[in-house]
Design a protein around this motif. Sequence first.
Motif, PDB file in Angstrom:
ATOM      1  N   LEU A 139       0.994  -1.119  -0.057  1.00  0.00           N
ATOM      2  CA  LEU A 139      -0.101  -0.053   0.177  1.00  0.00           C
ATOM      3  C   LEU A 139       1.001   1.206   0.042  1.00  0.00           C
ATOM      4  O   LEU A 139       0.683   2.172  -0.689  1.00  0.00           O
ATOM      5  CB  LEU A 139      -0.797   0.009   1.254  1.00  0.00           C
ATOM      6  CG  LEU A 139      -1.909   1.356   1.146  1.00  0.00           C
ATOM      7  CD1 LEU A 139      -2.569   1.296   0.242  1.00  0.00           C
ATOM      8  CD2 LEU A 139      -2.665   1.262   2.576  1.00  0.00           C
ATOM      9  N   ILE A 140       1.699   1.395   0.803  1.00  0.00           N
ATOM     10  CA  ILE A 140       2.722   2.588   0.976  1.00  0.00           C
ATOM     11  C   ILE A 140       3.427   2.710  -0.209  1.00  0.00           C
ATOM     12  O   ILE A 140       3.509   3.790  -0.756  1.00  0.00           O
ATOM     13  CB  ILE A 140       3.648   2.458   1.964  1.00  0.00           C
ATOM     14  CG1 ILE A 140       3.017   2.461   3.585  1.00  0.00           C
ATOM     15  CG2 ILE A 140       4.490   3.796   2.277  1.00  0.00           C
ATOM     16  CD1 ILE A 140       2.038   3.541   3.949  1.00  0.00           C
ATOM     17  N   ALA A 141       3.897   1.649  -0.901  1.00  0.00           N
ATOM     18  CA  ALA A 141       4.581   1.894  -2.080  1.00  0.00           C
ATOM     19  C   ALA A 141       3.821   2.072  -3.126  1.00  0.00           C
ATOM     20  O   ALA A 141       4.216   3.001  -4.233  1.00  0.00           O
ATOM     21  CB  ALA A 141       5.125   0.517  -2.379  1.00  0.00           C
ATOM     22  N   SER A 142       2.604   1.530  -3.340  1.00  0.00           N
ATOM     23  CA  SER A 142       1.630   1.964  -4.296  1.00  0.00           C
ATOM     24  C   SER A 142       1.345   3.547  -4.258  1.00  0.00           C
ATOM     25  O   SER A 142       1.381   4.392  -5.212  1.00  0.00           O
ATOM     26  CB  SER A 142       0.374   1.139  -4.054  1.00  0.00           C
ATOM     27  OG  SER A 142      -0.621   1.480  -5.285  1.00  0.00           O
ATOM     28  N   VAL A 143       0.822   3.967  -3.042  1.00  0.00           N
ATOM     29  CA  VAL A 143       0.637   5.613  -2.807  1.00  0.00           C
ATOM     30  C   VAL A 143       1.752   6.260  -3.160  1.00  0.00           C
ATOM     31  O   VAL A 143       1.631   7.392  -3.753  1.00  0.00           O
ATOM     32  CB  VAL A 143      -0.137   5.814  -1.393  1.00  0.00           C
ATOM     33  CG1 VAL A 143      -0.244   7.164  -1.169  1.00  0.00           C
ATOM     34  CG2 VAL A 143      -1.359   4.851  -1.300  1.00  0.00           C
ATOM     35  N   ASN A 150      -8.617   2.605   1.421  1.00  0.00           N
ATOM     36  CA  ASN A 150      -7.160   2.043   2.086  1.00  0.00           C
ATOM     37  C   ASN A 150      -6.393   3.423   2.400  1.00  0.00           C
ATOM     38  O   ASN A 150      -5.958   3.244   3.455  1.00  0.00           O
ATOM     39  CB  ASN A 150      -6.426   1.283   0.711  1.00  0.00           C
ATOM     40  CG  ASN A 150      -6.032  -0.051   1.052  1.00  0.00           C
ATOM     41  OD1 ASN A 150      -6.185  -0.365   1.925  1.00  0.00           O
ATOM     42  ND2 ASN A 150      -6.005  -0.613  -0.097  1.00  0.00           N
ATOM     43  N   THR A 151      -6.202   4.267   1.741  1.00  0.00           N
ATOM     44  CA  THR A 151      -5.438   5.378   2.185  1.00  0.00           C
ATOM     45  C   THR A 151      -6.111   6.144   3.413  1.00  0.00           C
ATOM     46  O   THR A 151      -5.623   6.632   4.137  1.00  0.00           O
ATOM     47  CB  THR A 151      -5.310   6.233   1.096  1.00  0.00           C
ATOM     48  OG1 THR A 151      -4.711   5.667  -0.089  1.00  0.00           O
ATOM     49  CG2 THR A 151      -4.321   7.762   1.288  1.00  0.00           C
ATOM     50  N   VAL A 152      -7.331   6.306   3.066  1.00  0.00           N
ATOM     51  CA  VAL A 152      -8.295   7.085   4.085  1.00  0.00           C
ATOM     52  C   VAL A 152      -7.832   6.447   5.639  1.00  0.00           C
ATOM     53  O   VAL A 152      -7.706   6.641   6.720  1.00  0.00           O
ATOM     54  CB  VAL A 152      -9.514   7.194   3.924  1.00  0.00           C
ATOM     55  CG1 VAL A 152     -10.316   7.774   5.188  1.00  0.00           C
ATOM     56  CG2 VAL A 152      -9.964   8.009   2.894  1.00  0.00           C
ATOM     57  N   ALA A 153      -8.222   4.956   5.633  1.00  0.00           N
ATOM     58  CA  ALA A 153      -8.286   4.206   6.849  1.00  0.00           C
ATOM     59  C   ALA A 153      -6.679   4.318   7.482  1.00  0.00           C
ATOM     60  O   ALA A 153      -6.499   4.500   8.623  1.00  0.00           O
ATOM     61  CB  ALA A 153      -8.403   2.704   6.553  1.00  0.00           C
ATOM     62  N   ALA A 193      -3.284   9.756  -5.411  1.00  0.00           N
ATOM     63  CA  ALA A 193      -2.021   9.092  -5.852  1.00  0.00           C
ATOM     64  C   ALA A 193      -2.438   7.443  -5.956  1.00  0.00           C
ATOM     65  O   ALA A 193      -2.000   6.594  -6.658  1.00  0.00           O
ATOM     66  CB  ALA A 193      -0.983   9.607  -4.967  1.00  0.00           C
ATOM     67  N   GLY A 194      -3.064   6.925  -4.666  1.00  0.00           N
ATOM     68  CA  GLY A 194      -3.296   5.623  -4.559  1.00  0.00           C
ATOM     69  C   GLY A 194      -4.270   5.257  -5.610  1.00  0.00           C
ATOM     70  O   GLY A 194      -4.152   3.997  -6.180  1.00  0.00           O
ATOM     71  N   GLU A 195      -5.172   5.835  -5.998  1.00  0.00           N
ATOM     72  CA  GLU A 195      -6.128   5.555  -7.253  1.00  0.00           C
ATOM     73  C   GLU A 195      -5.571   5.322  -8.568  1.00  0.00           C
ATOM     74  O   GLU A 195      -5.450   4.243  -9.305  1.00  0.00           O
ATOM     75  CB  GLU A 195      -7.281   6.596  -7.108  1.00  0.00           C
ATOM     76  CG  GLU A 195      -8.234   6.614  -6.200  1.00  0.00           C
ATOM     77  CD  GLU A 195      -9.131   5.400  -6.170  1.00  0.00           C
ATOM     78  OE1 GLU A 195      -9.911   5.465  -6.937  1.00  0.00           O
ATOM     79  OE2 GLU A 195      -8.874   4.537  -5.138  1.00  0.00           O
ATOM     80  N   LEU A 196      -4.381   6.159  -8.816  1.00  0.00           N
ATOM     81  CA  LEU A 196      -3.703   6.081  -9.825  1.00  0.00           C
ATOM     82  C   LEU A 196      -2.668   5.283  -9.992  1.00  0.00           C
ATOM     83  O   LEU A 196      -2.553   4.619 -11.075  1.00  0.00           O
ATOM     84  CB  LEU A 196      -2.945   7.562  -9.968  1.00  0.00           C
ATOM     85  CG  LEU A 196      -3.388   8.879 -10.541  1.00  0.00           C
ATOM     86  CD1 LEU A 196      -2.705  10.102 -10.234  1.00  0.00           C
ATOM     87  CD2 LEU A 196      -4.135   8.833 -12.115  1.00  0.00           C
TER      88      LEU A 196
END
Length: 403
Positions: free
Chosen positions: A102-106, A291-294, A380-383
Motif C-alpha cells: 500500500l505505501i509503495a503504491s501510494v 485504503n489510504t483514508v483508513a 495518488a493511490g487511485e492512480l
Amino acid sequence: MTDPSDLARRVREGELRLHELDDHADPETAATARRLFVEGETDTDLDTVGEYAFDAATAEPNIENMIGGTQVPVGVVGPVEIDGGAVDGERYLPLATTEGALIASVNRGCSAIRAAGGATARVLKNGMTRAPVFTVEDVGEAATVAAWVRENTDALAAAAESTTSHGELTDVTPYVVGDSVFLRFTYDTKDAMGMNMATIATEEACGVVEAETPASLVALSGNLCTDKKPAAINAVEGRGRTVAADVFIPHDLVEERFKTTADAIAEANTRKNLVGSAKAGSLGFNAHAANTVAAAFLALGQDIAQVVEGSNAITTVEEREDGLYASLTIASLEVGTVGGGTGLATQAEALEVVGVTGGGDPAGSNADALAEVIATAALAGELSLLAALASRHLSSAHEELGR
C-alpha cells in the motif's frame, strides 16, 4: 503505591469490577492490573500489549478498561506538491497499515503527481451533522413541525451554540416520514471533527423543538446523520469535509512512471470504478480510496469507523490531448486536528509531520489542510492501482511487497 497484582486479585475474587479500578489507582496502575487479570483469565502473555509510549492518563478520554496499546506499522508517503485552499507546497503523510504494497503504491502515485508539478485540492463543503428523530400525531402535525423549524432556525442556532465556543449551526433540514420528523442539523465545527460537539449542541436545540412544537424526541440520532454507515445522503449532501483533488500528467510521464498509457488507465477506471461499481450498486465509485483514508486515520488519531463515509468517493479519469486528467472527490471525509485521538503521543507526532497540529489560524484551516492532504494521497493511490491494473502488474506487486 497500589500493587497492581493485589488489584487484579480483588477483581478475580469479585471484590472489584474492571471499570472500578480507576477509582482505586492511577491510570497506569489500573491498566497494569487489568492486564494481569486478563492474562490470568485467558492464560495469555500480554507483555507486548503492555509496551506503549503514550501516557495512560492522556488516553483516559479515548478508552475504557484500558489494558495497553496496539501497534500498527507506520510508513510515510511524499512529499507531494499541493496547490490547495489551505495547503500550499509539499507535504508528507504518515500512513499506518498492515497491508504490504500500500505505501509503495501510494508513494508511486505521489511521485508521479510531484513530477507533473503537483495536484490541486479544495475543500468544497464543510458540515458535521446530527439528525434526531421526533414523533408526532400525524402528517399534519409533521408538516407543522417542519414549517416551524424552517422559520425558527435562529432560535435553534442560539440554543445549539450556547453549548460550544467553537461550533456554529449552519443549517437545519426537516424530513418527514409519516408520523416521524427527522431534523438534520449541520455544524461548522472548525478544526474539530466535531461529532461530540454536534451531539451536545443538537440535544440542547431539541429541547426548544419539544417546547415550541407538538413533536416529542424519540432518539437524538435518527440515522439520517448518517454516522459510520453507508448512506446515499452523505454521498449527495456530504458530511464533515467534502474534498476534491485532481492532477494532469503528461503522456510521457504516464508511460515513464506507470508503464502504461493514459488511454488504458482511463478505460480501466471507466469499466472498473464506474461501470463495475454501478452494476454492484456501490455508493463509492473508486478503486480503493478507503485504503489510504483508513491508514491516515489510524496514523493521525481520527475516528477509524468513519472510514465508512471516507470511502464514499468518486474517481474520474480521462485522456486528454496532452496527457491524463484524474480526480478524486470524497463526499464525506470526517477529520479533525483537535480532540479525539489527536492528543495521543504517536498520533500527535504524525500530525506534526503533516504540519496540522492543533487549531488553525483561521479556525478550521488545519482540518481543511488535513482533508486536502489525505484526498491528494488517496488520488495518488487511485492512480497507482489503476495503472497497475492497466499494465497487469497488480499481482506481481503484491507478490513482491504484499507477502
